[in-house]
Design a protein around this motif. Sequence first.
Motif, PDB file in Angstrom:
ATOM      1  N   THR A   1       0.819  -1.221   0.000  1.00  0.00           N
ATOM      2  CA  THR A   1       0.000   0.000   0.000  1.00  0.00           C
ATOM      3  C   THR A   1       0.846   1.261   0.000  1.00  0.00           C
ATOM      4  OG1 THR A   1      -1.723  -1.193   1.225  1.00  0.00           O
ATOM      5  CG2 THR A   1      -1.853   1.210   1.199  1.00  0.00           C
ATOM      6  N   PHE A   2       1.888   1.294   0.811  1.00  0.00           N
ATOM      7  CA  PHE A   2       2.678   2.519   1.001  1.00  0.00           C
ATOM      8  C   PHE A   2       4.088   2.327   0.450  1.00  0.00           C
ATOM      9  CE2 PHE A   2      -0.274   2.094   4.643  1.00  0.00           C
ATOM     10  CZ  PHE A   2      -1.099   3.176   4.387  1.00  0.00           C
TER      11      PHE A   2
ATOM     12  N   ASP B   1       2.367  -8.408  -3.110  1.00  0.00           N
ATOM     13  CA  ASP B   1       2.085  -8.537  -4.542  1.00  0.00           C
ATOM     14  C   ASP B   1       0.581  -8.564  -4.808  1.00  0.00           C
ATOM     15  OD1 ASP B   1       4.743  -8.560  -5.207  1.00  0.00           O
ATOM     16  OD2 ASP B   1       4.920 -10.740  -5.260  1.00  0.00           O
ATOM     17  N   THR B   2      -0.191  -9.159  -3.898  1.00  0.00           N
ATOM     18  CA  THR B   2      -1.643  -9.167  -4.057  1.00  0.00           C
ATOM     19  C   THR B   2      -2.207  -7.751  -4.028  1.00  0.00           C
ATOM     20  OG1 THR B   2      -1.797 -11.344  -3.008  1.00  0.00           O
ATOM     21  CG2 THR B   2      -3.800 -10.035  -3.084  1.00  0.00           C
ATOM     22  N   VAL B   3      -1.697  -6.926  -3.139  1.00  0.00           N
ATOM     23  CA  VAL B   3      -2.156  -5.535  -3.072  1.00  0.00           C
ATOM     24  C   VAL B   3      -1.830  -4.798  -4.370  1.00  0.00           C
ATOM     25  CG1 VAL B   3      -1.927  -3.347  -1.844  1.00  0.00           C
ATOM     26  CG2 VAL B   3      -1.923  -5.493  -0.561  1.00  0.00           C
ATOM     27  N   LYS B   4      -0.666  -5.061  -4.934  1.00  0.00           N
ATOM     28  CA  LYS B   4      -0.238  -4.337  -6.136  1.00  0.00           C
ATOM     29  C   LYS B   4      -1.069  -4.706  -7.358  1.00  0.00           C
ATOM     30  CE  LYS B   4       4.501  -3.896  -4.443  1.00  0.00           C
ATOM     31  NZ  LYS B   4       5.916  -4.298  -4.623  1.00  0.00           N
TER      32      LYS B   4
ATOM     33  N   ASN C   1     -10.920   9.169   1.748  1.00  0.00           N
ATOM     34  CA  ASN C   1      -9.572   9.509   2.187  1.00  0.00           C
ATOM     35  C   ASN C   1      -8.725   8.232   2.226  1.00  0.00           C
ATOM     36  OD1 ASN C   1     -10.306   8.150   4.589  1.00  0.00           O
ATOM     37  ND2 ASN C   1     -11.006  10.071   5.517  1.00  0.00           N
ATOM     38  N   ARG C   2      -7.488   8.350   2.723  1.00  0.00           N
ATOM     39  CA  ARG C   2      -6.589   7.194   2.718  1.00  0.00           C
ATOM     40  C   ARG C   2      -7.122   6.047   3.569  1.00  0.00           C
ATOM     41  NH1 ARG C   2      -2.743  11.328   3.174  1.00  0.00           N
ATOM     42  NH2 ARG C   2      -2.529  10.918   5.401  1.00  0.00           N
ATOM     43  N   VAL C   3      -7.727   6.362   4.697  1.00  0.00           N
ATOM     44  CA  VAL C   3      -8.286   5.319   5.551  1.00  0.00           C
ATOM     45  C   VAL C   3      -9.430   4.602   4.842  1.00  0.00           C
ATOM     46  CG1 VAL C   3      -9.444   4.845   7.748  1.00  0.00           C
ATOM     47  CG2 VAL C   3      -7.587   6.533   7.653  1.00  0.00           C
ATOM     48  N   ASP C   4     -10.268   5.362   4.149  1.00  0.00           N
ATOM     49  CA  ASP C   4     -11.374   4.753   3.410  1.00  0.00           C
ATOM     50  C   ASP C   4     -10.872   3.842   2.299  1.00  0.00           C
ATOM     51  OD1 ASP C   4     -13.288   6.091   4.945  1.00  0.00           O
ATOM     52  OD2 ASP C   4     -13.191   7.868   3.655  1.00  0.00           O
TER      53      ASP C   4
ATOM     54  N   VAL D   1     -11.445  -0.419  -0.063  1.00  0.00           N
ATOM     55  CA  VAL D   1     -11.005  -0.824  -1.403  1.00  0.00           C
ATOM     56  C   VAL D   1      -9.939  -1.911  -1.314  1.00  0.00           C
ATOM     57  CG1 VAL D   1      -9.954  -0.062  -3.570  1.00  0.00           C
ATOM     58  CG2 VAL D   1     -11.546   1.439  -2.361  1.00  0.00           C
ATOM     59  N   ILE D   2      -8.880  -1.642  -0.575  1.00  0.00           N
ATOM     60  CA  ILE D   2      -7.751  -2.569  -0.550  1.00  0.00           C
ATOM     61  C   ILE D   2      -8.079  -3.836   0.228  1.00  0.00           C
ATOM     62  CG2 ILE D   2      -5.390  -2.881   0.258  1.00  0.00           C
ATOM     63  CD1 ILE D   2      -4.859   0.021  -0.404  1.00  0.00           C
ATOM     64  N   LEU D   3      -8.519  -3.693   1.472  1.00  0.00           N
ATOM     65  CA  LEU D   3      -8.741  -4.870   2.303  1.00  0.00           C
ATOM     66  C   LEU D   3      -9.787  -5.829   1.720  1.00  0.00           C
ATOM     67  CD1 LEU D   3      -8.484  -3.430   5.939  1.00  0.00           C
ATOM     68  CD2 LEU D   3      -6.776  -4.662   4.609  1.00  0.00           C
ATOM     69  N   PRO D   4     -10.961  -5.346   1.306  1.00  0.00           N
ATOM     70  CA  PRO D   4     -11.906  -6.300   0.688  1.00  0.00           C
ATOM     71  C   PRO D   4     -11.355  -6.934  -0.587  1.00  0.00           C
ATOM     72  CG  PRO D   4     -13.026  -4.271   1.310  1.00  0.00           C
ATOM     73  CD  PRO D   4     -11.568  -4.009   1.441  1.00  0.00           C
TER      74      PRO D   4
END
Length: 276
Positions: A107-108, A163-166, A182-185, A190-193
């Motif tokens: 993510t970061f 790699d899954t996140v990317k 925002n970034r938390v949202d 988006v990312i976690l689900p």
Amino acid sequence: MLPSNSSKRYLRPSVFWSIRQPFPNGLGVALVVFALAFPLAIWSALSYGGIVESIFLPTPTAVLQAGRTMLFEDNLLFDIWSSCYRVLLGFGLAAAIGVPMGIAMGTFQSMERLFSPIVGTVRYMPVAAFVPLIILWAGLGELARILIIFLGIVFYNAIMVADTVKFIPNELFSVAYTLGANRVDVLSRVILPGIVPGIIDTLRVNVAGAWNFLVISELIAADNGLGFRVVQAQRFLQTDKVLFAIAVIGLIGLLTDFSFKLLSHWLTPWAESSRY
């Protein structure tokens, strides 16, 4: 030059060689039975026919008899519990640390620059080389065995989850920001689900590695466990007991793999059509 439509060669429809198409259940069961029966038939022919000596390849009957002895006389159930306990703790700790690390790396950019040099370097180092240091650090108890399993898995968890996140398209982030996120949202919605199926697949793949490192971990002054039984039987050339202990590990792994599939079906039913 591309061929014209009139010169194209079309393949006939095929059930057996279809690509990501529904497969008949009956044929699927038949293939599973064949995949299990064929090696068993080869094994039986080589062992019962006397082509290979029993010290190298005992018969299936001898392996089952050895398993009965191990279960009722050698307290194999306690060995199974001890090994499962070590794998559960070592792999669970590797998941608890590796998965969040992988999410952060994927993510970061800052976290990728911070952790990638360590993860990318250490994951190529053989865990067996760390055994003398682990003994010095943790002694000869359970902590050392759990630490070996942990070190063997944690960095693979991190790099595979990253790699899954990317693989999440950047367009999804742009849409989320456009809608006022925002970034938390973005991280939580988006990312976690989006990476849950990938996380389950990562854990499902790497739990097999945990069982491989179990044998190494149980070489450290262990007096129980499936890995200990394999090594002990090997010293006395008891091939039948070695094969039965390996078969037990394989059966546990098969049940674990099936459990991850059920978990995936329960948590991510929307991903089933594209994965299985």
